[in-house]
Design an enzyme around this catalytic site. Structure first.
Site, PDB file in Angstrom:
ATOM      1  N   THR A 187     -24.791  14.542  -4.895  1.00 34.45           N
ATOM      2  CA  THR A 187     -25.414  13.521  -4.049  1.00 34.45           C
ATOM      3  C   THR A 187     -26.921  13.715  -4.012  1.00 34.45           C
ATOM      4  OG1 THR A 187     -23.416  13.459  -2.680  1.00 34.45           O
ATOM      5  CG2 THR A 187     -25.390  12.437  -1.779  1.00 34.45           C
ATOM      6  N   HIS A 200      17.207 -13.920   1.017  1.00 34.49           N
ATOM      7  CA  HIS A 200      17.295 -13.072   2.207  1.00 34.49           C
ATOM      8  C   HIS A 200      17.835 -11.677   1.868  1.00 34.49           C
ATOM      9  CE1 HIS A 200      16.372 -16.746   4.288  1.00 34.49           C
ATOM     10  NE2 HIS A 200      17.458 -17.316   3.820  1.00 34.49           N
ATOM     11  N   LYS A 214     -15.171  13.267  16.136  1.00 36.34           N
ATOM     12  CA  LYS A 214     -14.969  13.791  17.495  1.00 36.34           C
ATOM     13  C   LYS A 214     -16.190  13.529  18.365  1.00 36.34           C
ATOM     14  CE  LYS A 214     -14.132  18.068  20.076  1.00 36.34           C
ATOM     15  NZ  LYS A 214     -13.721  19.477  20.020  1.00 36.34           N
TER      16      LYS A 214
END
Length: 517
Positions: free
Chosen positions: A36, A281, A137
């Site tokens: 990254t 069905h 959290k």
């Protein structure tokens, strides 16, 4: 100092553009690690490497990067708790305003062929879930983004709230994050369960979880007043999520339920024979085998053309032009096959409303069946056991010919997919009558025989469960049935077999029941 964001992602979709807006429009500083950081630096964006920020190098080949108090302290700090703020200051920790993390591609890795256990284990993310759970959290004090699809929504939040985000948005992102980590752990647990062997482990795990991502919001469920959505399990589309819809309206809840029932039936028949199943069905109204696909379809359709109207058609071979022409002669809801040739596509296009799907891997289905009950759910292994005629017991004086055995096997395969109590009458590898879902077996026998009519003379009868009395055997014989296949196991088996002998029937006990509730 400006606000601080931590970016550490495996999926780099939209990453550079998002980071650029964070820096240039909103003045964020960015902490990042590994690939990254390299991507952001290559784009000319200022980045503080996690190792520089924490003062600890990445170790163990990158297994430990972000597991550090300076990272998790900045994530978990409550900005309205004085002691937390004192701890941040004492340990030179900056509070984070934004955490952008997604996870190692574990599911994509195990979906590849010949992946070793060691390779799979290396794709189990540790730092990522820890940061995501900690951030979720503490949503009251920071925002967590676990998917690139939320980047623009986050930027809009900042623009609408003077550079801040609303509590409602942060809470929503927290919920999405916990759902992601739950699904991620579920995938790992399922993988390890798949490595188990029946010799050393239970066939079903002591803990069973089911996680999915909404694939499509459906118009409604079984009825218009019921809301419904279609969820995909795993990150790799499989089954119906991977089916190619060639034409037709959006699939409905009932379509999908019926299609899965049709798929289960058609998998009973190998590629060496052309087979067709037509359902209404979830129950088959016509199933047949033919020398060609169009013959199989026409036999299945004519088995009960009234019920086949508006039905679901499953074929086990690629749709050709002749079959396509036959399919367009009546109204059908859905057609599914492992393929469809170009000429057939053009022909089917004349019936634009019929949903035509291509599902190459019709034979690949779930290994478990899950049913929700109040306070929990039930899980059982799929009824995919292959029936072996070599294990059957011929219990009557009259013996079946090879042709009779083949017909009885056909009827037995179909009965397995009819709602219990299930009775199927067949002849020439075609269903003639189906008795489904009755509260007693006598009722199912009567319905199947009445539907077969005069064609029941010389036909065969299959029952998914044993006969508790000999009454249905006598009724079948009166209608002209010549052979019966059933699992056996009743305390009245001797009485039932005696009746079959008196009536000159062939009777076979399979020793295996196929209830389908």
């Amino acid at each position: 100092m400006g606000r601080l964001a931590l970016l550490s992602v495996s999926d780099k979709s939209g990453l550079v553009e998002f980071a650029r807006q964070l820096v240039e429009e909103f003045g964020f500083e960015i902490i990042s690690s590994g690939g990254t950081a390299k991507s952001l630096q290559a784009a000319g964006l200022p980045v503080i490497k996690v190792s520089e920020y924490t003062g600890s190098p990445e170790i163990l080949g990158g297994r430990v990067k972000t597991l550090h108090p300076r990272v998790h302290g900045g994530i978990l700090a409550r900005k309205d708790v004085p002691q937390d703020l004192e701890d941040l200051q004492a340990n030179n920790i900056r509070p984070l305003d934004l955490v952008v993390v997604n996870l190692y591609p574990f599911e994509q890795t195990i979906a590849q062929e010949n992946v070793t256990v060691a390779e799979a284990i290396e794709q189990i993310d540790i730092g990522g879930p820890a940061m995501l759970r900690a951030s979720a959290k503490n949503f009251a004090h920071l925002t967590v983004l676990s998917n690139p699809k939320y980047y623009q929504a986050y930027l809009e939040e900042l623009r609408q709230h003077n550079g801040e985000t609303s509590l409602a948005f942060r809470q929503k992102m927290a919920g999405e994050t916990f759902a992601l980590t739950n699904a991620y752990d579920q995938a790992i647990a399922s993988y390890f369960a798949s490595l188990a062997t029946e010799e050393t482990d239970k066939p079903l795990p002591t803990r069973f979880s089911l996680a999915g991502v909404e694939l499509q919001s459906l118009r409604y469920g079984e009825n218009p007043h019921q809301s419904a959505s279609w969820y995909q399990t795993g990150t790799q589309a499989t089954g119906w999520a991977a089916a190619i819809k060639l034409q037709g309206k959006e699939l409905s809840y009932n379509n999908l339920v019926d299609l899965e029932a049709a798929r289960r039936i058609i998998t009973e028949f190998g590629s060496d024979e052309a087979a067709c199943a037509i359902l209404k069905h979830t129950n088959p109204c016509g199933v047949a085998i033919g020398t060609t696909l169009v013959e199989a379809y026409e036999k299945a359709f004519n088995a009960d053309s009234v019920s086949a109207f508006g039905g679901i058609v499953a074929l086990n071979k690629s749709i050709d032009s002749q079959t396509a022409k036959a399919l367009t002669t009546t109204f059908l809801e859905c057609v599914v096959a492992p393929g469809c040739d170009e000429e057939a596509k053009e022909i089917l296009a004349a019936k634009g409303n019929v949903r035509v799907l291509v599902l190459p891997n019709l034979n690949e289905g779930p290994k478990q069946v899950v049913k929700v009950i109040a306070g929990g759910f039930l899980v059982q292994a799929s009824d995919d056991a292959k029936d072996d005629p070599e294990t059957w017991e011929i219990v009557t004086e009259k013996q079946p010919t090879p042709e009779m055995l083949a017909e009885l096997l056909f009827g037995w395969k179909v009965t397995k997919h009819v709602k219990s109590n299930a009775i199927v009458v067949t002849k020439n590898r075609t269903t003639l009558g189906v008795g489904a879902g009755q509260m007693n077996r006598v009722g199912s026998v009567k319905i199947a025989l009445e539907e077969a009519g005069v064609a029941a003379k010389g036909a065969y009868l299959a029952s998914d469960g044993f006969f508790p009395f000999d009454d249905s055997v006598r009724t079948a014989a009166d209608a002209g049935i010549v052979a019966i296949i059933q699992p056996g196991g009743s305390v009245k088996d001797k009485t039932v077999i005696k009746a079959a002998n008196e009536l000159g029937l062939v009777m076979i006990l399979t020793g295996m029941r196929h209830f389908n509730h």
